[in-house]
Design a protein around this motif. Structure first.
Motif, mmCIF file in Angstrom:
data_model
loop_
_atom_site.group_PDB
_atom_site.id
_atom_site.type_symbol
_atom_site.label_atom_id
_atom_site.label_comp_id
_atom_site.label_asym_id
_atom_site.label_seq_id
_atom_site.Cartn_x
_atom_site.Cartn_y
_atom_site.Cartn_z
ATOM 1 N N THR A 176 0.813 -1.219 0.000
ATOM 2 C CA THR A 176 0.000 0.000 0.000
ATOM 3 C C THR A 176 0.842 1.263 0.000
ATOM 4 O OG1 THR A 176 -0.147 -0.013 2.423
ATOM 5 C CG2 THR A 176 -1.897 -1.151 1.195
ATOM 6 N N GLN A 177 2.168 1.121 0.129
ATOM 7 C CA GLN A 177 3.017 2.294 0.174
ATOM 8 C C GLN A 177 4.359 2.038 -0.514
ATOM 9 O OE1 GLN A 177 3.511 2.849 4.451
ATOM 10 N NE2 GLN A 177 5.431 1.710 4.441
ATOM 11 N N TYR A 219 5.155 7.194 0.377
ATOM 12 C CA TYR A 219 4.058 7.497 -0.532
ATOM 13 C C TYR A 219 2.923 6.523 -0.281
ATOM 14 C CZ TYR A 219 1.288 7.700 -4.809
ATOM 15 O OH TYR A 219 0.251 7.803 -5.700
ATOM 16 N N ASN A 220 1.759 7.049 0.097
ATOM 17 C CA ASN A 220 0.562 6.245 0.325
ATOM 18 C C ASN A 220 -0.214 6.144 -0.988
ATOM 19 O OD1 ASN A 220 -2.372 5.769 0.961
ATOM 20 N ND2 ASN A 220 -1.564 5.593 3.041
ATOM 21 N N LYS A 221 -0.328 4.923 -1.513
ATOM 22 C CA LYS A 221 -0.952 4.735 -2.827
ATOM 23 C C LYS A 221 -2.439 5.064 -2.811
ATOM 24 C CE LYS A 221 2.289 1.095 -4.228
ATOM 25 N NZ LYS A 221 2.442 -0.324 -4.616
ATOM 26 N N ASP A 222 -3.111 4.784 -1.690
ATOM 27 C CA ASP A 222 -4.546 5.054 -1.616
ATOM 28 C C ASP A 222 -4.828 6.551 -1.538
ATOM 29 O OD1 ASP A 222 -5.136 2.327 -1.682
ATOM 30 O OD2 ASP A 222 -4.993 2.142 0.499
ATOM 31 N N LYS A 223 -4.091 7.247 -0.675
ATOM 32 C CA LYS A 223 -4.298 8.683 -0.486
ATOM 33 C C LYS A 223 -3.544 9.522 -1.515
ATOM 34 C CE LYS A 223 -4.880 8.187 4.527
ATOM 35 N NZ LYS A 223 -4.349 8.574 5.865
ATOM 36 N N LYS A 224 -2.615 8.849 -2.236
ATOM 37 C CA LYS A 224 -1.757 9.547 -3.207
ATOM 38 C C LYS A 224 -1.018 10.711 -2.542
ATOM 39 C CE LYS A 224 -4.238 8.264 -7.416
ATOM 40 N NZ LYS A 224 -4.973 7.160 -6.769
ATOM 41 N N SER A 225 -0.540 10.447 -1.314
ATOM 42 C CA SER A 225 0.153 11.475 -0.536
ATOM 43 C C SER A 225 1.578 11.056 -0.239
ATOM 44 C CB SER A 225 -0.592 11.732 0.779
ATOM 45 O OG SER A 225 -0.607 10.551 1.578
ATOM 46 N N THR A 273 4.666 11.754 2.500
ATOM 47 C CA THR A 273 4.909 12.315 3.822
ATOM 48 C C THR A 273 6.319 11.987 4.297
ATOM 49 O OG1 THR A 273 3.901 10.350 4.829
ATOM 50 C CG2 THR A 273 2.493 12.281 4.531
#
Length: 216
Positions: free
Chosen positions: A84-85, A117-123, A125
């Motif tokens: 997921t990341q 990088y969070n694939k779901d949130k596309k963020s 951090t």
């Protein structure tokens, strides 16, 4: 394209002298010789890079939705497609991490920092690591699990031992555990230690390992 199978690891030296260690189930696409303008490689999976310094030609790693750009440094990128990341951890030097097409929103990492990088949130951090060197102990065969979900432990064990491991009960998937295993320990030894004093157990049938909740 260099493809590392389950249970394998590999080290390669690129044309510019940079060295790359590739973890299990990893794919690295790279040129036989870099062009005069750029040094770029493409990664799926996990790799540790020691990049040769060349200020005139930045080195770029493209991993899914992110680009890591460096001049000369040591860093680890974990970018398995099923995760997921995507995690980039810096051990030495400095890197810039950005989303493809959004270079102006890049994160600049210092040693002992990670860009996640969070694939779901596309963020994207920034995180501080207490010990970034733990991110690369996989190079000597050590398995380190620090309060991570059982489903992630199972994924890593499946890769390391080229074995089909399944979790039968969905509520066990996010059960977090902490453990360290050295090179040379068998899968059966690791699973037995993981199951000790826990609420789950494992069985093996036709080369498939299944983890289930204990009945008592």
């Amino acid at each position: 394209t260099l493809i590392i199978p389950k249970g394998g690891e590999f080290q390669i030296q690129l044309a510019d002298g940079s060295r790359v260690w590739l973890n299990s189930e990893t794919e690295l696409r790279y040129p036989v010789n870099f062009t005069a303008e750029k040094r770029r490689v493409f990664l799926k999976g996990e790799a540790y890079f020691e990049v040769s310094k060349d200020a005139a030609h930045p080195f770029k790693v493209e991993a899914g939705a992110i680009i890591v750009q460096v001049l000369g440094t040591h860093f680890n990128v974990e970018a398995y497609p099923e995760d997921t990341q995507v995690k980039t951890t810096l051990l030495e030097g400095s890197v810039s991490v950005s989303l493809i097409g959004k270079a102006e929103e890049s994160l600049i990492l210092s040693p002992n920092e990670s860009a996640i990088y969070n694939k779901d949130k596309k963020s994207l951090t920034l995180h501080t690591e207490n010990n970034a060197s733990e991110e690369i102990i996989w190079r000597n065969g050590t398995l380190l699990f620090k309060s991570i979900p059982l489903q992630e432990i199972v994924r890593q064990l499946s890769n390391a031992f080229h074995t089909d491991i399944r979790i039968e009960d969905a509520d066990l998937q996010n059960y977090r555990m902490t453990a360290t295993f050295s090179a040379g320990e068998t899968l059966e030894e690791i699973l037995s230690l993981l199951c000790r004093n826990q609420k789950f157990e494992y069985t093996k049938t036709n080369d498939i390992i299944t983890i289930t909740q204990k009945l008592n």
